[in-house]
Design a protein around this motif. Structure first.
Motif, PDB file in Angstrom:
ATOM      1  N   ARG A  83     -34.283 -32.383   4.970  1.00 59.23           N
ATOM      2  CA  ARG A  83     -33.143 -31.491   5.251  1.00 59.23           C
ATOM      3  C   ARG A  83     -33.600 -30.097   5.664  1.00 59.23           C
ATOM      4  NH1 ARG A  83     -29.273 -30.776   0.710  1.00 59.23           N
ATOM      5  NH2 ARG A  83     -28.212 -29.539   2.274  1.00 59.23           N
ATOM      6  N   SER A  84     -34.693 -29.637   5.073  1.00 56.39           N
ATOM      7  CA  SER A  84     -35.116 -28.258   5.343  1.00 56.39           C
ATOM      8  C   SER A  84     -36.079 -28.178   6.528  1.00 56.39           C
ATOM      9  CB  SER A  84     -35.816 -27.683   4.115  1.00 56.39           C
ATOM     10  OG  SER A  84     -37.040 -28.354   3.884  1.00 56.39           O
ATOM     11  N   GLY A  85     -36.832 -29.245   6.777  1.00 57.61           N
ATOM     12  CA  GLY A  85     -37.926 -29.163   7.753  1.00 57.61           C
ATOM     13  C   GLY A  85     -39.086 -28.367   7.182  1.00 57.61           C
ATOM     14  N   ARG A 143     -44.051 -22.296  10.301  1.00 54.83           N
ATOM     15  CA  ARG A 143     -42.620 -22.429  10.593  1.00 54.83           C
ATOM     16  C   ARG A 143     -41.957 -23.295   9.515  1.00 54.83           C
ATOM     17  NH1 ARG A 143     -39.976 -25.371  14.957  1.00 54.83           N
ATOM     18  NH2 ARG A 143     -42.017 -26.070  15.667  1.00 54.83           N
ATOM     19  N   VAL A 169     -39.180 -33.370  11.012  1.00 56.47           N
ATOM     20  CA  VAL A 169     -40.144 -33.958  10.074  1.00 56.47           C
ATOM     21  C   VAL A 169     -40.377 -35.439  10.386  1.00 56.47           C
ATOM     22  CG1 VAL A 169     -40.505 -34.550   7.647  1.00 56.47           C
ATOM     23  CG2 VAL A 169     -39.596 -32.314   8.253  1.00 56.47           C
ATOM     24  N   GLU A 170     -39.297 -36.171  10.613  1.00 54.52           N
ATOM     25  CA  GLU A 170     -39.439 -37.620  10.844  1.00 54.52           C
ATOM     26  C   GLU A 170     -40.263 -37.886  12.101  1.00 54.52           C
ATOM     27  OE1 GLU A 170     -38.886 -39.465   8.547  1.00 54.52           O
ATOM     28  OE2 GLU A 170     -37.003 -39.129   7.508  1.00 54.52           O
ATOM     29  N   ILE A 218     -42.608 -35.920  13.361  1.00 50.76           N
ATOM     30  CA  ILE A 218     -44.013 -35.578  13.075  1.00 50.76           C
ATOM     31  C   ILE A 218     -44.663 -36.696  12.257  1.00 50.76           C
ATOM     32  CG2 ILE A 218     -45.527 -33.975  11.834  1.00 50.76           C
ATOM     33  CD1 ILE A 218     -43.439 -31.764  12.517  1.00 50.76           C
ATOM     34  N   ILE A 219     -43.929 -37.220  11.286  1.00 49.60           N
ATOM     35  CA  ILE A 219     -44.500 -38.282  10.449  1.00 49.60           C
ATOM     36  C   ILE A 219     -44.704 -39.558  11.276  1.00 49.60           C
ATOM     37  CG2 ILE A 219     -44.004 -39.813   8.478  1.00 49.60           C
ATOM     38  CD1 ILE A 219     -42.892 -37.236   7.116  1.00 49.60           C
ATOM     39  N   GLU A 233     -31.518 -24.277  12.795  1.00 47.27           N
ATOM     40  CA  GLU A 233     -32.249 -23.365  13.662  1.00 47.27           C
ATOM     41  C   GLU A 233     -33.764 -23.531  13.537  1.00 47.27           C
ATOM     42  OE1 GLU A 233     -32.701 -18.597  14.264  1.00 47.27           O
ATOM     43  OE2 GLU A 233     -31.369 -19.372  12.746  1.00 47.27           O
ATOM     44  N   ASP A 234     -34.403 -23.854  14.673  1.00 47.47           N
ATOM     45  CA  ASP A 234     -35.859 -23.829  14.738  1.00 47.47           C
ATOM     46  C   ASP A 234     -36.524 -24.723  13.688  1.00 47.47           C
ATOM     47  OD1 ASP A 234     -38.108 -22.909  15.982  1.00 47.47           O
ATOM     48  OD2 ASP A 234     -38.412 -21.252  14.577  1.00 47.47           O
ATOM     49  N   ARG A 235     -35.837 -25.794  13.329  1.00 47.42           N
ATOM     50  CA  ARG A 235     -36.347 -26.631  12.243  1.00 47.42           C
ATOM     51  C   ARG A 235     -37.261 -27.725  12.796  1.00 47.42           C
ATOM     52  NH1 ARG A 235     -32.118 -29.981   8.775  1.00 47.42           N
ATOM     53  NH2 ARG A 235     -32.043 -31.105  10.724  1.00 47.42           N
ATOM     54  N   PRO A 236     -38.497 -27.835  12.301  1.00 48.37           N
ATOM     55  CA  PRO A 236     -39.363 -28.919  12.779  1.00 48.37           C
ATOM     56  C   PRO A 236     -38.749 -30.278  12.445  1.00 48.37           C
ATOM     57  CG  PRO A 236     -40.624 -27.315  11.494  1.00 48.37           C
ATOM     58  CD  PRO A 236     -39.181 -26.980  11.306  1.00 48.37           C
ATOM     59  N   GLU A 272     -45.486 -39.593  14.354  1.00 46.73           N
ATOM     60  CA  GLU A 272     -46.700 -39.307  15.144  1.00 46.73           C
ATOM     61  C   GLU A 272     -47.949 -39.503  14.280  1.00 46.73           C
ATOM     62  OE1 GLU A 272     -46.553 -35.343  16.876  1.00 46.73           O
ATOM     63  OE2 GLU A 272     -48.755 -35.278  16.813  1.00 46.73           O
ATOM     64  N   ILE A 273     -47.890 -39.006  13.043  1.00 49.70           N
ATOM     65  CA  ILE A 273     -49.038 -39.166  12.126  1.00 49.70           C
ATOM     66  C   ILE A 273     -49.296 -40.656  11.878  1.00 49.70           C
ATOM     67  CG2 ILE A 273     -49.771 -38.812   9.721  1.00 49.70           C
ATOM     68  CD1 ILE A 273     -48.295 -36.074   9.861  1.00 49.70           C
ATOM     69  N   CYS A 320     -38.842 -22.275   7.210  1.00 51.26           N
ATOM     70  CA  CYS A 320     -37.619 -23.107   7.146  1.00 51.26           C
ATOM     71  C   CYS A 320     -37.296 -23.468   5.694  1.00 51.26           C
ATOM     72  CB  CYS A 320     -37.802 -24.393   7.947  1.00 51.26           C
ATOM     73  SG  CYS A 320     -37.678 -24.125   9.708  1.00 51.26           S
ATOM     74  N   GLY A 351     -41.775 -29.164   5.454  1.00 48.90           N
ATOM     75  CA  GLY A 351     -43.075 -29.768   5.146  1.00 48.90           C
ATOM     76  C   GLY A 351     -43.107 -31.226   5.560  1.00 48.90           C
ATOM     77  N   LEU A 352     -43.961 -32.003   4.901  1.00 48.66           N
ATOM     78  CA  LEU A 352     -44.129 -33.412   5.258  1.00 48.66           C
ATOM     79  C   LEU A 352     -44.135 -34.265   3.995  1.00 48.66           C
ATOM     80  CD1 LEU A 352     -46.983 -33.027   7.907  1.00 48.66           C
ATOM     81  CD2 LEU A 352     -44.561 -33.445   8.377  1.00 48.66           C
ATOM     82  N   TYR A 353     -43.992 -35.564   4.183  1.00 49.71           N
ATOM     83  CA  TYR A 353     -44.114 -36.480   3.052  1.00 49.71           C
ATOM     84  C   TYR A 353     -45.037 -37.637   3.414  1.00 49.71           C
ATOM     85  CZ  TYR A 353     -40.682 -39.424   5.493  1.00 49.71           C
ATOM     86  OH  TYR A 353     -40.044 -40.201   6.407  1.00 49.71           O
ATOM     87  N   ASN A 405     -29.005 -22.361   0.136  1.00 50.86           N
ATOM     88  CA  ASN A 405     -28.386 -23.356  -0.752  1.00 50.86           C
ATOM     89  C   ASN A 405     -28.479 -23.066  -2.241  1.00 50.86           C
ATOM     90  OD1 ASN A 405     -27.496 -25.663   1.061  1.00 50.86           O
ATOM     91  ND2 ASN A 405     -29.597 -25.325   1.770  1.00 50.86           N
ATOM     92  N   MET A 452     -23.414 -28.803   0.551  1.00 50.73           N
ATOM     93  CA  MET A 452     -24.553 -27.957   0.891  1.00 50.73           C
ATOM     94  C   MET A 452     -24.879 -28.096   2.375  1.00 50.73           C
ATOM     95  SD  MET A 452     -27.186 -28.182  -2.269  1.00 50.73           S
ATOM     96  CE  MET A 452     -27.211 -29.943  -2.449  1.00 50.73           C
ATOM     97  N   PRO A 453     -24.921 -26.987   3.137  1.00 42.62           N
ATOM     98  CA  PRO A 453     -25.152 -27.102   4.579  1.00 42.62           C
ATOM     99  C   PRO A 453     -26.605 -27.424   4.918  1.00 42.62           C
ATOM    100  CG  PRO A 453     -25.007 -24.802   3.935  1.00 42.62           C
ATOM    101  CD  PRO A 453     -24.747 -25.608   2.708  1.00 42.62           C
ATOM    102  N   ASP A 454     -26.812 -28.207   5.963  1.00 43.76           N
ATOM    103  CA  ASP A 454     -28.158 -28.410   6.490  1.00 43.76           C
ATOM    104  C   ASP A 454     -28.426 -27.315   7.513  1.00 43.76           C
ATOM    105  OD1 ASP A 454     -28.962 -30.701   5.155  1.00 43.76           O
ATOM    106  OD2 ASP A 454     -27.779 -31.955   6.486  1.00 43.76           O
ATOM    107  N   GLN A 455     -29.618 -26.782   7.513  1.00 40.14           N
ATOM    108  CA  GLN A 455     -29.907 -25.759   8.511  1.00 40.14           C
ATOM    109  C   GLN A 455     -30.419 -26.429   9.788  1.00 40.14           C
ATOM    110  OE1 GLN A 455     -33.243 -24.453   5.680  1.00 40.14           O
ATOM    111  NE2 GLN A 455     -33.809 -23.653   7.650  1.00 40.14           N
ATOM    112  N   ARG A 479     -20.230 -21.834  -6.540  1.00 46.64           N
ATOM    113  CA  ARG A 479     -19.930 -23.277  -6.557  1.00 46.64           C
ATOM    114  C   ARG A 479     -19.436 -23.733  -7.930  1.00 46.64           C
ATOM    115  NH1 ARG A 479     -25.268 -25.020  -3.627  1.00 46.64           N
ATOM    116  NH2 ARG A 479     -24.762 -24.516  -1.479  1.00 46.64           N
TER     117      ARG A 479
END
Lengths: 141, 391
Positions: B333-335, B362, A11-12, A14-15, A6-9, A17-18, B366, B337-339, B374, A1-4, B383
């Motif tokens: 993997r997707s970006g 955004r 997450v790590e 941001i967390i 483009e323009d992806r925040p 920073e939180i 995403c 949200g948050l955990y 997927n 399964m590919p990871d995307q 698949r």
């Protein structure tokens, strides 16, 4: 399964920073205690099971079961006693930790909470009597 | 190519993620030109009496697939109840107790006899999910054709010795997420060449209107949404306590909307801020996803989480518990949200998502892209054809 990508925040990032922000913020201990308990909903259930099952000490048995038990005790008695003692310590520690998490634990060494010598003496006498009684019962079996 | 699905429950009335996955996968594979049979029981689902014949036994055609139904073998469940209690209390069962347990956990001798008699007709036999008599005994009849779709998560049942035997036995194992595959490898240590990381199919084309939901339920304020069963296993009581703590500390106009069966106690001081809608229509649920500011999935035991995918398809960012490896993997993997792993992080994440509206939008987009890339049905069917049903 590919990871995307483009323009992806991130997450790590941001967390992280939180987490930096909350490190300095004030969170009452009660909130944290509740949080710890909430993340493990089975905590109280499992603690109940521990309290109900820690006792693996020798029990009185009669008849054939009793004779087999006494033979086994000669071989395994000492390890069982060790396990029993260990279990009792672990159970006490777990109960204490949960009380601390709940915020209901009394301080361990509170001023004025020294044991009463008279009460200790009374308890020692009662314990002697109980031990003699148990010895008699085991002899009977 | 002829495929069979073996499942303990099957039908639109059967509640549960594995049941929904089985039905939709069978239908989509049939639409793609495969001949698909479903072998299942007459029981409704896990939450209703397994011995009751909710469906009539026999075979019938349904949307291009043939469904064969068989009665559940009637057996006294007292021993099963005791063994189940012991398992959930963290005790280890003996091998003999494990055999008694699985023999009583939704098993059908008639179904197994039918499978044994017709197994040569099928190229592959898919068993879903891992923990039922139909799966355990069915895979023993045709290990060389058996495809296991376990829907595995970290729970006491996963540590049964019979599960290790099951995972070692089958021809292929289909996983929904890397974290699920890693858990299985850690627990059972099977040959990785037999595992396929495939995901789960999601219906990506649906309409949702946020204003329709807001009007219908009279909600103007931003809200945190949860959809699903509202019980301890989904960690929903904890979500309620975290939300109550958030309101007590921060105030504001954020509300919490709950959708799904069962009810959960709410603290009196924030009852006005928590709206439990119970069962709603499928369309109302989709509208709720798009109206929500944030979708929250607090569960620690997910093997995929369809509701997260549906929320993402409505461009809504998701907030999940970081101690659930699968949902956390989706987020990273997707970006999308948050955990969080503690109350302070829950508060910090809520504040961030409400404050940084552009980033939150955004994240929602995403997440939607991640699902389309997927888990859209054409991808999943391809698949299955390329990686699972390969002779």
């Amino acid at each position: 399964m590919p990871d995307q990508q483009e323009d992806r925040p991130d997450v790590e990032a941001i967390i992280a920073e939180i987490r930096r922000d909350i490190r300095d913020a004030e969170f009452p201990d009660a909130d944290r205690a509740e949080e710890h308990a909430d993340t493990e909903p089975s905590l109280y259930h499992n603690l109940g099971v521990v309290n109900a099952t820690w006792d693996v000490g020798r029990r009185k048995r009669t008849g054939l079961a009793g004779r087999i038990r006494r033979i086994l005790d000669r071989v395994f008695g000492a390890p069982i006693d060790e396990i029993h003692t260990f279990n009792s310590h672990v159970t006490r520690v777990l109960n204490r930790i949960v009380k601390i998490l709940d915020g209901t634990a009394a301080p361990e060494n509170q001023a004025g909470s020294e044991p009463d010598p008279n009460r200790l003496a009374q308890l020692a006498v009662r314990l002697d009597k109980l031990e003699k009684r148990i010895g008699t019962l085991e002899g009977d079996a | 190519m002829k495929i069979a699905f073996v499942a303990p429950f099957f039908g639109t009335e059967a509640a549960g993620g594995a049941e929904a996955e089985c039905r939709k996968t069978a239908l989509h594979l049939a639409r793609a030109g495969l001949t698909v049979d479903v072998l299942t029981t007459c029981a409704r689902d896990l939450h209703h009496d397994w011995h009751a014949r909710f469906h009539e036994p026999g075979a019938h055609r349904e949307h291009g697939i043939t469904v064969h139904r068989f009665p559940v073998h009637e057996i006294d469940l007292t021993l099963f109840g005791h063994l189940n209690e012991a398992l959930l209390a963290g005790r280890t069962l003996t091998p003999e107790q494990e055999r008694h347990f699985i023999a009583r956990f939704v098993n059908s001798f008639d179904l197994l006899r039918h499978l044994a008699a017709h197994v040569e007709e099928y190229d592959f036999v898919c068993f879903i999910p891992y923990l039922f008599g139909t799966t355990y005994y069915g895979t023993r009849l045709c290990p060389e054709k058996a495809v296991l779709i376990p829907c595995l998560h970290d729970e006491p049942y996963a540590r049964l010795g019979i599960c290790r035997e099951l995972f070692q036995r089958v021809h292929k194992i289909v996983f929904h997420a890397r974290a699920e595959e890693a858990l299985a490898e850690q627990l059972y240590g099977f040959d990785p060449a037999r595992s396929v990381l495939l995901g789960e199919g999601i219906d990506t084309d649906f309409e949702s209107k946020p204003d329709r939901f807001r009007r219908r339920h009279g909600i103007r304020d931003p809200f945190l949404l949860y959809a699903g069963r509202k019980d301890e296993t989904k960690n929903v009581p904890a979500l309620i306590r975290w939300f109550a703590a958030y309101k007590a500390r921060k105030g504001g106009n954020l509300r919490c909307v709950l959708i799904g069966p069962e009810s959960v106690p709410t603290p009196p001081e924030c009852r006005a801020d928590i709206l439990d809608l119970g069962f709603v229509s499928e369309q109302d649920k989709k509208d709720a996803y798009s109206a929500a500011a944030i979708f929250c999935q607090p569960s620690l035991n997910e093997s995929f989480s369809i509701v997260m995918m549906e929320a993402w398809l409505c461009n809504t960012p998701c907030l999940v518990h970081g101690d659930c490896p699968v949902t956390r993997e989706h987020i990273v993997r997707s970006g999308g949200g948050l955990y969080f792993t503690s109350y302070p992080e829950f508060e910090g994440c809520l504040d961030y998502l409400l404050r940084e509206a552009q980033t939150a939008h955004r994240m929602g987009r995403c997440g939607a892209q991640y699902v389309r890339d997927n888990f859209a049905w054409p991808t999943i069917v391809r698949r299955y054809r390329e990686h699972v049903f390969r002779t």
